[in-house]
Design a protein around this motif. Structure first.
Motif, mmCIF file in Angstrom:
data_model
loop_
_atom_site.group_PDB
_atom_site.id
_atom_site.type_symbol
_atom_site.label_atom_id
_atom_site.label_comp_id
_atom_site.label_asym_id
_atom_site.label_seq_id
_atom_site.Cartn_x
_atom_site.Cartn_y
_atom_site.Cartn_z
ATOM 1 N N ASN A 14 -41.218 -116.774 12.261
ATOM 2 C CA ASN A 14 -39.847 -117.145 11.925
ATOM 3 C C ASN A 14 -39.369 -116.264 10.774
ATOM 4 O O ASN A 14 -40.069 -116.093 9.775
ATOM 5 N N TYR A 15 -38.161 -115.711 10.942
ATOM 6 C CA TYR A 15 -37.562 -114.899 9.878
ATOM 7 C C TYR A 15 -36.126 -115.359 9.681
ATOM 8 O O TYR A 15 -35.360 -115.485 10.646
ATOM 9 N N PHE A 16 -35.786 -115.644 8.426
ATOM 10 C CA PHE A 16 -34.422 -116.072 8.103
ATOM 11 C C PHE A 16 -33.924 -115.243 6.929
ATOM 12 O O PHE A 16 -34.648 -115.005 5.958
ATOM 13 N N ASN A 17 -32.663 -114.811 7.029
ATOM 14 C CA ASN A 17 -32.090 -113.976 5.972
ATOM 15 C C ASN A 17 -30.624 -114.349 5.787
ATOM 16 O O ASN A 17 -29.843 -114.337 6.745
ATOM 17 N N TYR A 18 -30.284 -114.687 4.552
ATOM 18 C CA TYR A 18 -28.879 -114.918 4.187
ATOM 19 C C TYR A 18 -28.646 -114.270 2.823
ATOM 20 O O TYR A 18 -29.221 -114.695 1.817
ATOM 21 N N GLN A 19 -27.832 -113.237 2.801
ATOM 22 C CA GLN A 19 -27.600 -112.470 1.580
ATOM 23 C C GLN A 19 -26.108 -112.233 1.364
ATOM 24 O O GLN A 19 -25.688 -111.150 0.969
ATOM 25 N N ASN A 20 -25.304 -113.252 1.629
ATOM 26 C CA ASN A 20 -23.855 -113.104 1.551
ATOM 27 C C ASN A 20 -23.278 -114.150 0.606
ATOM 28 O O ASN A 20 -22.810 -115.209 1.041
ATOM 29 N N PRO A 21 -23.324 -113.934 -0.711
ATOM 30 C CA PRO A 21 -22.825 -114.948 -1.652
ATOM 31 C C PRO A 21 -21.325 -115.166 -1.495
ATOM 32 O O PRO A 21 -20.535 -114.215 -1.508
ATOM 33 N N VAL A 22 -20.940 -116.423 -1.319
ATOM 34 C CA VAL A 22 -19.520 -116.787 -1.207
ATOM 35 C C VAL A 22 -19.249 -117.978 -2.118
ATOM 36 O O VAL A 22 -20.149 -118.763 -2.434
ATOM 37 N N ASP A 23 -17.990 -118.092 -2.547
ATOM 38 C CA ASP A 23 -17.576 -119.180 -3.437
ATOM 39 C C ASP A 23 -16.209 -119.670 -2.999
ATOM 40 O O ASP A 23 -15.204 -119.413 -3.637
ATOM 41 N N HIS A 24 -16.169 -120.381 -1.877
ATOM 42 C CA HIS A 24 -14.892 -120.845 -1.336
ATOM 43 C C HIS A 24 -14.270 -121.953 -2.176
ATOM 44 O O HIS A 24 -13.045 -122.119 -2.158
ATOM 45 N N ASN A 25 -15.073 -122.736 -2.896
ATOM 46 C CA ASN A 25 -14.493 -123.827 -3.682
ATOM 47 C C ASN A 25 -14.142 -123.396 -5.109
ATOM 48 O O ASN A 25 -13.700 -124.219 -5.917
ATOM 49 N N ASN A 26 -14.354 -122.120 -5.425
ATOM 50 C CA ASN A 26 -13.911 -121.529 -6.700
ATOM 51 C C ASN A 26 -14.469 -122.231 -7.933
ATOM 52 O O ASN A 26 -13.781 -122.363 -8.945
ATOM 53 N N ASP A 27 -15.738 -122.649 -7.852
ATOM 54 C CA ASP A 27 -16.357 -123.232 -9.046
ATOM 55 C C ASP A 27 -17.235 -122.223 -9.784
ATOM 56 O O ASP A 27 -17.900 -122.558 -10.765
ATOM 57 N N GLY A 28 -17.242 -120.984 -9.301
ATOM 58 C CA GLY A 28 -18.023 -119.940 -9.941
ATOM 59 C C GLY A 28 -19.456 -119.855 -9.469
ATOM 60 O O GLY A 28 -20.183 -118.949 -9.877
ATOM 61 N N PHE A 29 -19.889 -120.798 -8.581
ATOM 62 C CA PHE A 29 -21.258 -120.835 -8.083
ATOM 63 C C PHE A 29 -21.288 -120.546 -6.575
ATOM 64 O O PHE A 29 -20.304 -120.792 -5.866
ATOM 65 N N THR A 30 -22.421 -120.046 -6.127
ATOM 66 C CA THR A 30 -22.599 -119.820 -4.697
ATOM 67 C C THR A 30 -22.486 -121.137 -3.936
ATOM 68 O O THR A 30 -23.047 -122.152 -4.347
ATOM 69 N N ASP A 31 -21.756 -121.113 -2.820
ATOM 70 C CA ASP A 31 -21.642 -122.320 -1.994
ATOM 71 C C ASP A 31 -22.932 -122.583 -1.212
ATOM 72 O O ASP A 31 -23.260 -123.731 -0.913
ATOM 73 N N LEU A 32 -23.627 -121.521 -0.864
ATOM 74 C CA LEU A 32 -24.871 -121.650 -0.102
ATOM 75 C C LEU A 32 -25.928 -120.779 -0.758
ATOM 76 O O LEU A 32 -25.676 -119.630 -1.109
ATOM 77 N N THR A 33 -27.112 -121.344 -0.921
ATOM 78 C CA THR A 33 -28.207 -120.626 -1.562
ATOM 79 C C THR A 33 -28.628 -119.425 -0.722
ATOM 80 O O THR A 33 -28.829 -119.542 0.486
ATOM 81 N N LEU A 34 -28.762 -118.267 -1.364
ATOM 82 C CA LEU A 34 -29.257 -117.086 -0.682
ATOM 83 C C LEU A 34 -30.757 -117.245 -0.438
ATOM 84 O O LEU A 34 -31.493 -117.701 -1.321
ATOM 85 N N GLN A 35 -31.194 -116.866 0.764
ATOM 86 C CA GLN A 35 -32.599 -117.047 1.121
ATOM 87 C C GLN A 35 -33.087 -115.862 1.945
ATOM 88 O O GLN A 35 -32.355 -115.303 2.761
ATOM 89 N N LYS A 36 -34.333 -115.524 1.721
ATOM 90 C CA LYS A 36 -35.027 -114.535 2.532
ATOM 91 C C LYS A 36 -36.438 -115.069 2.717
ATOM 92 O O LYS A 36 -37.192 -115.177 1.759
ATOM 93 N N ARG A 37 -36.775 -115.444 3.938
ATOM 94 C CA ARG A 37 -38.086 -116.044 4.149
ATOM 95 C C ARG A 37 -38.703 -115.554 5.449
ATOM 96 O O ARG A 37 -38.016 -115.203 6.404
ATOM 97 N N ILE A 38 -40.026 -115.575 5.466
ATOM 98 C CA ILE A 38 -40.780 -115.253 6.674
ATOM 99 C C ILE A 38 -41.949 -116.218 6.773
ATOM 100 O O ILE A 38 -42.575 -116.580 5.774
ATOM 101 N N SER A 39 -42.212 -116.676 7.986
ATOM 102 C CA SER A 39 -43.302 -117.615 8.239
ATOM 103 C C SER A 39 -44.054 -117.142 9.471
ATOM 104 O O SER A 39 -43.461 -116.869 10.510
ATOM 105 N N VAL A 40 -45.375 -117.031 9.354
ATOM 106 C CA VAL A 40 -46.232 -116.603 10.466
ATOM 107 C C VAL A 40 -47.224 -117.721 10.744
ATOM 108 O O VAL A 40 -47.951 -118.161 9.847
ATOM 109 N N PHE A 41 -47.257 -118.179 11.991
ATOM 110 C CA PHE A 41 -48.093 -119.306 12.394
ATOM 111 C C PHE A 41 -48.945 -118.877 13.580
ATOM 112 O O PHE A 41 -48.442 -118.343 14.562
ATOM 113 N N ASN A 42 -50.252 -119.104 13.510
ATOM 114 C CA ASN A 42 -51.159 -118.747 14.594
ATOM 115 C C ASN A 42 -52.071 -119.940 14.894
ATOM 116 O O ASN A 42 -52.743 -120.454 13.999
ATOM 117 N N LYS A 43 -52.078 -120.360 16.155
ATOM 118 C CA LYS A 43 -52.859 -121.529 16.568
ATOM 119 C C LYS A 43 -53.792 -121.136 17.707
ATOM 120 O O LYS A 43 -53.390 -120.453 18.658
#
Length: 753
Positions: free
Chosen positions: A270-299
């Protein structure tokens, strides 16, 4: 002579007009019970019948010809026989395979044994991968938001930490398992539900109610068991990738390997990437946390001599997560100029099971997890290391009408961080080490339509001493479609302060533990009634529950006494969680399916004769899923949604201008999927159709995150000033819904069998 002519005329008439009979038997794959009420329907003639209590069916007076024959039963995929030729009396048997939401699916979580869902004395909800596909999400954490009575709760507006509430009880009361192993607990609770590859999830089993007798601490309000696919039965290759208009990207890959006739393996990424800081509510903070993650599972799965089985799985997970003021960058990490919350998580897991070479049914289960977190919350560093070793020996034994299960679990937890919680008074480092051996027994007694389950567990915690948890369950099966269950049990929980004081790290509040905390204890009871109403070639599934939990020694965070503190103490009184839940499942002769559910609950605490409602607890929840498929075109539509009632929100003082309760709010989504014959699916739609987002002022004093312009008196209370007339401090814990508004999504899914 005339009689012979008349007989010949009758035979010719019968052949010409085809007054034939179709009969046979319908059975369920892997099940001994017949599908009473299964529908057999000839589409062109608009005639049909239902299977009897033995699964037999008969259709008479059928003219000769070719027809479309459909066989359907209780959420099982409909069998469609096109160009089904009838030119004589015919006997035809059918075997139906279980599909999503099938009431006879195999479940293991309620009793640690494989039984059909209908036969389980403990009610278990099942969520399959197909259900998750109705509204694709990057993690199972978000996918659970469309399960009745289950609500993923965000706990921080900045770093988007979260936990899962069941029937209104906070996240620490929910135990999360992977393949029956307690993998997600303690330090990993906040972030551990992300990154489990959806491509490897076979199903998710949810038990609402007491489960401490089998699973120990944390399973007070219920548990969630994420069951991964059996490598031998998984597709050869699967891929799922999608993105939204917010420019977040998620990819899930699954590959099956078969190095030998008795060995199979499944690799998932699993690979997830979000690197687009936005502030639609104009409070000076990111509306959604930026994340970059990878998960490898072997069974890996192995077939041993005497048809014994063994499995072993490993997962590595890494995530770089950040949220904060829009001008932050990594060079400012840990400073007090621009506020940011940066969390690096590195996690490794091993889990498995081994059936011992013995004439008895002996199984050894084991797991190990290592979780390392390097994080800063503004200028507050938090570095922690947790290692958990778990082993459990199970003995499954049948004696007459008694189905016995004995278990001997052992759990060792190592925890260390950079806070005073793991320091000696002289400042020297002092890791926390907890030993938790135990033993439990369960006896399932079958007496015809009656099943009685009795259980008891004894644990010895190296810090808290002896803990005893009994359990009783009763099931009565009226017939093939109606079941009633009663469950009563005791639960216990030992507090884990990292999970529960996380809000303190994200703001200026200090955690205060007033005294040595005693384990929480609870008594829980619930009654569940399931009924299937079959009407011709359609049915309605009815599932209702009433639940009640009474807590003593409850460990509560006090946000109200001091706005700069979170005070933890055992409640001097009691707490109650009670309510009623209803699920409805509609299946029609045409390809429309509707799933709907609602839960009404009341949660309150009583201390010193004063009754009050805890924060972030809703009065009611509702969920729905409407699906329609155009079979010939290979196109389907899914409309999913949820709705939440008002909940009390944590305010800083009586002068806090933010609303004391949340509004009624709803998240709704629509999706269209096109399926191709080669295993390819293309899907797209809109999430959050109503564009609901929380208030723009959810983060108190977002312009002063380090409280540089806040004045405190000698007791630590905030003093009203012209620049701070409402006596506020920076506080991101006022959160009840995600900040992501309406957005489109597009994805592609491919499966090669």
């Amino acid at each position: 002579m005339k009689s012979r002519i008349l007989l010949l005329f009758c035979l010719l008439t019968s052949s010409a007009f085809g007054q034939f009979t179709l009969n046979g038997k319908i059975s369920l794959a892997g099940q001994t019970e017949p599908p009473f009420g299964a529908s057999v329907y000839i589409q062109e003639l608009k005639i049909g019948t239902s299977a009897d209590t033995s699964g037999n069916y008969t259709l008479s007076a059928i003219p000769a010809g070719s027809y479309t024959l459909k066989i359907s039963y209780v959420s099982h995929p409909t069998i469609t026989e096109r160009n089904f030729r009838i030119s004589q009396n015919l006997t035809k048997d059918f075997v139906m395979k279980a599909g999503e939401n099938a009431l006879n699916e195999v479940v293991v979580t309620g009793t640690m044994k494989e039984v059909s869902k209908l036969d389980s004395p403990v009610p278990v909800d099942i969520i399959t991968a197909k259900f998750i596909y109705k509204n694709p999400v990057p993690s199972i954490f978000e996918g659970l938001s469309y399960v009745n009575g289950v609500r993923p709760q965000l706990n921080c507006n900045v770093c988007s930490t979260g936990d899962i509430h069941i029937n209104g009880l906070e996240g620490p009361y929910t135990m999360v398992l992977i393949d029956g192993m307690p993998m997600v607990s303690g330090l990993s609770t906040v972030y551990g539900l992300s990154g489990i590859p959806n491509s490897l999830i076979d199903r998710v089993e949810i038990v609402k109610g007491p489960a401490s007798t089998l699973y120990g601490s944390e399973a007070v309000g219920g548990l969630i068991n994420i069951i991964t696919k059996n490598p031998s039965k998984a597709p050869t290759f699967s891929a799922d990738a999608f993105s939204t208009s917010w420019r977040d990207y998620n990819v899930d890959l699954g590959v099956k390997l078969t190095p030998g006739p008795k060995v199979s393996s499944l690799l998932g990424i699993n690979y997830f990437n979000y690197q687009n800081p936005v502030d639609h509510n104009n409070d000076g903070f990111t509306d959604l946390t930026l994340q970059k993650r990878i998960s490898v599972f072997n069974k890996w799965s192995f077939t041993l001599p005497d048809n014994k089985m063994a499995s072993i799985a490993a997962r590595y997970y890494y995530e770089d997560r950040w949220g904060g003021q829009m001008g932050w960058n990594k060079s400012l990490r840990g400073g007090d100029e621009v506020y940011g919350e940066s969390i690096y998580t590195s996690r490794f897991e091993v889990l498995g099971a081994y059936q011992l070479p013995s004439p008895e049914k002996l199984t050894l289960q084991y797991s190990f997890s290592s979780h390392n977190q390097n994080s800063v919350y503004g200028n507050v560093p938090f570095n922690a290391d947790q290692k958990i070793t778990f082993a459990q020996l199970l003995w499954d034994k049948e004696v007459g009408k008694h189905n016995l299960l004995f278990g001997a679990p052992f759990r060792y937890t190592f925890y260390n961080d950079n806070t005073p919680a793991t320091k000696y008074p002289d400042g020297k480092d002092h890791a926390d080490k907890t030993y938790l051996p135990g033993i439990f027994v369960q006896d399932e007694i079958k007496l015809g339509a009656h099943v009685l389950l009795l259980g008891a567990r004894y644990d010895y915690n190296s810090r808290h001493g002896s803990i005893f948890t009994p359990r009783m369950a009763y099931k009565y099966k009226f017939n093939q479609t109606d079941v009633v269950r009663l469950n009563v049990g005791r639960g216990f929980r030992i507090v884990n302060l990292f999970t529960e004081d996380h809000a303190a790290l994200t703001g200026s509040r200090q955690v205060i533990v007033k005294e040595a905390l005693n384990p929480e204890q609870s008594w829980n009871a619930n009654i569940n009634f399931v009924k299937k109403i079959v009407t011709g070639n359609s049915f309605v599934g009815f599932d209702a529950s009433v639940f009640y939990t009474y807590f003593t020694n409850r460990i509560l965070p006090d946000y109200d006494t001091n706005p700069n503190e979170i005070i933890y103490d055992n409640l001097d009184g009691h707490a109650v969680s009670k309510g009623v839940s209803l699920n409805l499942d509609f299946n029609f002769p045409f390809p429309l399916k509707i799933i709907a559910g609602g839960t009404y609950m009341e949660n309150f605490q009583v201390e010193n004769g004063v009754k009050f409602r805890p924060v972030l607890t809703e009065k009611f929840t509702g969920i729905w899923s409407v699906s329609y498929e155009f079979e010939k075109a290979g196109i389907s539509f899914d409309y999913t949604g949820n709705i939440y009632g008002p909940m009390r929100l944590p305010l800083l003082s009586e002068d806090d201008p933010r609303a004391a309760t949340s509004p009624v709010w709803s998240l709704q989504n629509i999706q269209m999927t096109k399926k191709f014959s080669n295993g390819l699916e293309i899907y797209g739609g809109i999430k959050n159709l109503l564009n609901f987002t929380p208030p723009a002022n959810s983060i108190a004093r977002s312009f002063d995150p380090f409280d540089k312009n806040v004045t405190f008196d000698s007791q630590g209370q905030v003093v009203a000033t012209p620049g701070n007339p409402n006596r506020l401090t920076f506080d991101p814990s006022y959160v009840f819904a995600p900040n992501q508004g309406i957005r489109g999504f597009l994805g592609m899914r491919y499966t090669f069998r």
